[in-house]
Design a protein around this motif. Sequence first.
Motif, PDB file in Angstrom:
ATOM      1  N   SER A   1      -8.537   6.138   2.967  1.00  0.00           N
ATOM      2  CA  SER A   1      -9.313   5.383   4.371  1.00  0.00           C
ATOM      3  C   SER A   1      -7.604   4.941   5.080  1.00  0.00           C
ATOM      4  N   PRO A   2      -7.071   5.017   6.516  1.00  0.00           N
ATOM      5  CA  PRO A   2      -6.128   4.759   6.742  1.00  0.00           C
ATOM      6  C   PRO A   2      -6.255   3.164   6.980  1.00  0.00           C
ATOM      7  N   LEU A   3      -7.832   3.131   6.165  1.00  0.00           N
ATOM      8  CA  LEU A   3      -7.188   1.426   6.520  1.00  0.00           C
ATOM      9  C   LEU A   3      -7.195   0.340   5.155  1.00  0.00           C
ATOM     10  N   ALA A   4      -6.683   1.511   4.564  1.00  0.00           N
ATOM     11  CA  ALA A   4      -6.822   1.225   2.451  1.00  0.00           C
ATOM     12  C   ALA A   4      -6.560  -0.148   2.323  1.00  0.00           C
ATOM     13  N   ALA A   5      -5.073  -0.630   3.512  1.00  0.00           N
ATOM     14  CA  ALA A   5      -4.427  -1.683   2.891  1.00  0.00           C
ATOM     15  C   ALA A   5      -4.523  -3.056   3.483  1.00  0.00           C
ATOM     16  N   GLU A   6      -5.978  -2.821   4.642  1.00  0.00           N
ATOM     17  CA  GLU A   6      -6.206  -3.914   5.566  1.00  0.00           C
ATOM     18  C   GLU A   6      -7.373  -4.009   4.468  1.00  0.00           C
ATOM     19  N   VAL A   7      -7.838  -2.782   3.474  1.00  0.00           N
ATOM     20  CA  VAL A   7      -8.659  -3.343   2.554  1.00  0.00           C
ATOM     21  C   VAL A   7      -8.565  -4.155   1.217  1.00  0.00           C
ATOM     22  N   ASP A   8      -7.272  -4.029   1.095  1.00  0.00           N
ATOM     23  CA  ASP A   8      -6.368  -4.506  -0.295  1.00  0.00           C
ATOM     24  C   ASP A   8      -6.715  -5.676   0.153  1.00  0.00           C
TER      25      ASP A   8
ATOM     26  N   ARG B   1      13.075  -8.112   3.511  1.00  0.00           N
ATOM     27  CA  ARG B   1      12.169  -6.683   3.895  1.00  0.00           C
ATOM     28  C   ARG B   1      11.615  -6.704   5.754  1.00  0.00           C
ATOM     29  N   PHE B   2      11.454  -8.375   5.537  1.00  0.00           N
ATOM     30  CA  PHE B   2      10.550  -8.345   7.006  1.00  0.00           C
ATOM     31  C   PHE B   2      11.030  -9.168   7.870  1.00  0.00           C
ATOM     32  N   PRO B   3      12.641  -9.827   8.631  1.00  0.00           N
ATOM     33  CA  PRO B   3      12.992 -11.347   8.762  1.00  0.00           C
ATOM     34  C   PRO B   3      12.407 -11.109  10.046  1.00  0.00           C
ATOM     35  N   ALA B   4      11.888 -10.411  10.950  1.00  0.00           N
ATOM     36  CA  ALA B   4      11.110 -10.607  12.061  1.00  0.00           C
ATOM     37  C   ALA B   4       9.548 -10.875  11.973  1.00  0.00           C
ATOM     38  N   SER B   5       9.031 -10.980  10.800  1.00  0.00           N
ATOM     39  CA  SER B   5       7.627 -11.221  10.431  1.00  0.00           C
ATOM     40  C   SER B   5       7.214 -12.431  10.846  1.00  0.00           C
ATOM     41  N   ASN B   6       6.223 -12.956  10.960  1.00  0.00           N
ATOM     42  CA  ASN B   6       5.840 -14.529  10.995  1.00  0.00           C
ATOM     43  C   ASN B   6       5.556 -14.806   9.710  1.00  0.00           C
ATOM     44  N   SER B   7       5.096 -13.985   8.585  1.00  0.00           N
ATOM     45  CA  SER B   7       5.377 -13.811   7.630  1.00  0.00           C
ATOM     46  C   SER B   7       6.632 -15.065   6.976  1.00  0.00           C
TER      47      SER B   7
ATOM     48  N   GLY C   1      -2.434  -3.027  -2.254  1.00  0.00           N
ATOM     49  CA  GLY C   1      -2.383  -3.695  -0.371  1.00  0.00           C
ATOM     50  C   GLY C   1      -0.950  -3.217   0.089  1.00  0.00           C
ATOM     51  N   PHE C   2       0.045  -3.850  -0.941  1.00  0.00           N
ATOM     52  CA  PHE C   2       1.666  -4.292  -0.515  1.00  0.00           C
ATOM     53  C   PHE C   2       1.967  -2.126  -0.957  1.00  0.00           C
ATOM     54  N   THR C   3       2.281  -2.088  -2.113  1.00  0.00           N
ATOM     55  CA  THR C   3       2.091  -0.740  -2.434  1.00  0.00           C
ATOM     56  C   THR C   3       1.708   0.858  -1.461  1.00  0.00           C
ATOM     57  N   ALA C   4       0.244   0.429  -1.138  1.00  0.00           N
ATOM     58  CA  ALA C   4      -0.350   1.288  -0.375  1.00  0.00           C
ATOM     59  C   ALA C   4       0.572   1.455   0.756  1.00  0.00           C
ATOM     60  N   ALA C   5       1.125   0.305   1.600  1.00  0.00           N
ATOM     61  CA  ALA C   5       2.197   0.720   3.057  1.00  0.00           C
ATOM     62  C   ALA C   5       3.045  -0.363   2.377  1.00  0.00           C
ATOM     63  N   PRO C   6       3.859   0.549   1.690  1.00  0.00           N
ATOM     64  CA  PRO C   6       5.409  -1.054   2.167  1.00  0.00           C
ATOM     65  C   PRO C   6       5.786  -1.078   3.091  1.00  0.00           C
ATOM     66  N   THR C   7       6.019   0.077   4.617  1.00  0.00           N
ATOM     67  CA  THR C   7       6.104  -0.694   5.695  1.00  0.00           C
ATOM     68  C   THR C   7       5.312  -0.804   7.154  1.00  0.00           C
ATOM     69  N   GLY C   8       4.497  -1.018   6.434  1.00  0.00           N
ATOM     70  CA  GLY C   8       3.159  -1.013   7.229  1.00  0.00           C
ATOM     71  C   GLY C   8       3.065  -2.225   7.908  1.00  0.00           C
ATOM     72  N   PRO C   9       1.663  -2.655   9.219  1.00  0.00           N
ATOM     73  CA  PRO C   9       1.839  -3.419   9.804  1.00  0.00           C
ATOM     74  C   PRO C   9       1.220  -5.184   8.347  1.00  0.00           C
TER      75      PRO C   9
ATOM     76  N   THR D   1       9.978  -5.562  -7.026  1.00  0.00           N
ATOM     77  CA  THR D   1      10.749  -4.122  -6.880  1.00  0.00           C
ATOM     78  C   THR D   1       9.480  -3.116  -7.380  1.00  0.00           C
ATOM     79  N   LEU D   2       8.698  -3.511  -7.369  1.00  0.00           N
ATOM     80  CA  LEU D   2       7.264  -2.265  -7.534  1.00  0.00           C
ATOM     81  C   LEU D   2       7.708  -1.919  -6.595  1.00  0.00           C
ATOM     82  N   GLY D   3       7.793  -0.081  -6.816  1.00  0.00           N
ATOM     83  CA  GLY D   3       7.208   0.402  -4.870  1.00  0.00           C
ATOM     84  C   GLY D   3       5.704   1.115  -5.224  1.00  0.00           C
ATOM     85  N   GLU D   4       5.341   1.887  -3.990  1.00  0.00           N
ATOM     86  CA  GLU D   4       4.781   2.893  -4.251  1.00  0.00           C
ATOM     87  C   GLU D   4       4.412   3.288  -4.863  1.00  0.00           C
TER      88      GLU D   4
END
Length: 249
Positions: free
Chosen positions: A159-166, A229-235, A189-197, A90-93
């Motif tokens: 950086s725009p790559l922050a979530a990927e870096v984390d 949160r992400f029903p269509a994701s491969n994860s 990484g999740f909190t940096a972009a909770p709706t990102g790819p 439940t931790l948000g950004e």
Amino acid sequence: MADIRQELTVLHLDIQRLRRELSTTGAPSVSGGNGSVLARVAAMEGELQHLTAQTEQLDFQIQNIVRDGTNRIGDLEFRLVELEGGDLSTLGETSTLGGDVSANEEISEGTDPAQTSPSEELAVGEQADFASAMADLDEAKFQSAADKLAAFQVSYPGSPLAAEVDLARGKALDGLGDTREAARSYLAGFTAAPTGPKAPEALFELGAALGRLDQVDQACITLSEVAVRFPASNSVTLAQTERAKLSCP
């Protein structure tokens, strides 16, 4: 910084006025021998470059402070929820230290609002540094990858790559056996972009790491959030498999 920007504006206006003097078509008002106007223009341009460099340096330092402070706050939130036995999913950004500056910035006259924000552009060498770290990660050079990714975070705050870096750093730390720090990196990484790819993968990796830390209840809750949160994701499939391994209800 406000004083510097004000002085930059004044210098810019002076330079424009002086350039108009140089480009007049009437009789010259300045003797061609003394070159006083040219000297003034050159001096002001030099000062303008100096002040611009100072502004950029201050901006870089402030971004470093904001990123470091925000990460520390996020880490404290993670620890508090972990100690209190709360729901980590439940931790948000984490709110950016000092607030969202971009929301308060004014668009300068003559600026095209459709232009890409500078924060979304990659700095010189940024993509190359990220690619180098990812190459080490792919080759299972976990220590080198972790070090490069940590250096990346310092060199390119915001950086725009922050979530990927984390996310990538979490995997490198996992490879080194540091599961607890890996979990924190996945959370960042999740909190940096909770709706990102990369959010579904980061959330899955966080849940899996919690399972390896024997925090089964929190792991099951976090892994279940992937499908919610992400029903269509491969994860989702990976999360369901991990839940089965942990015998989640």
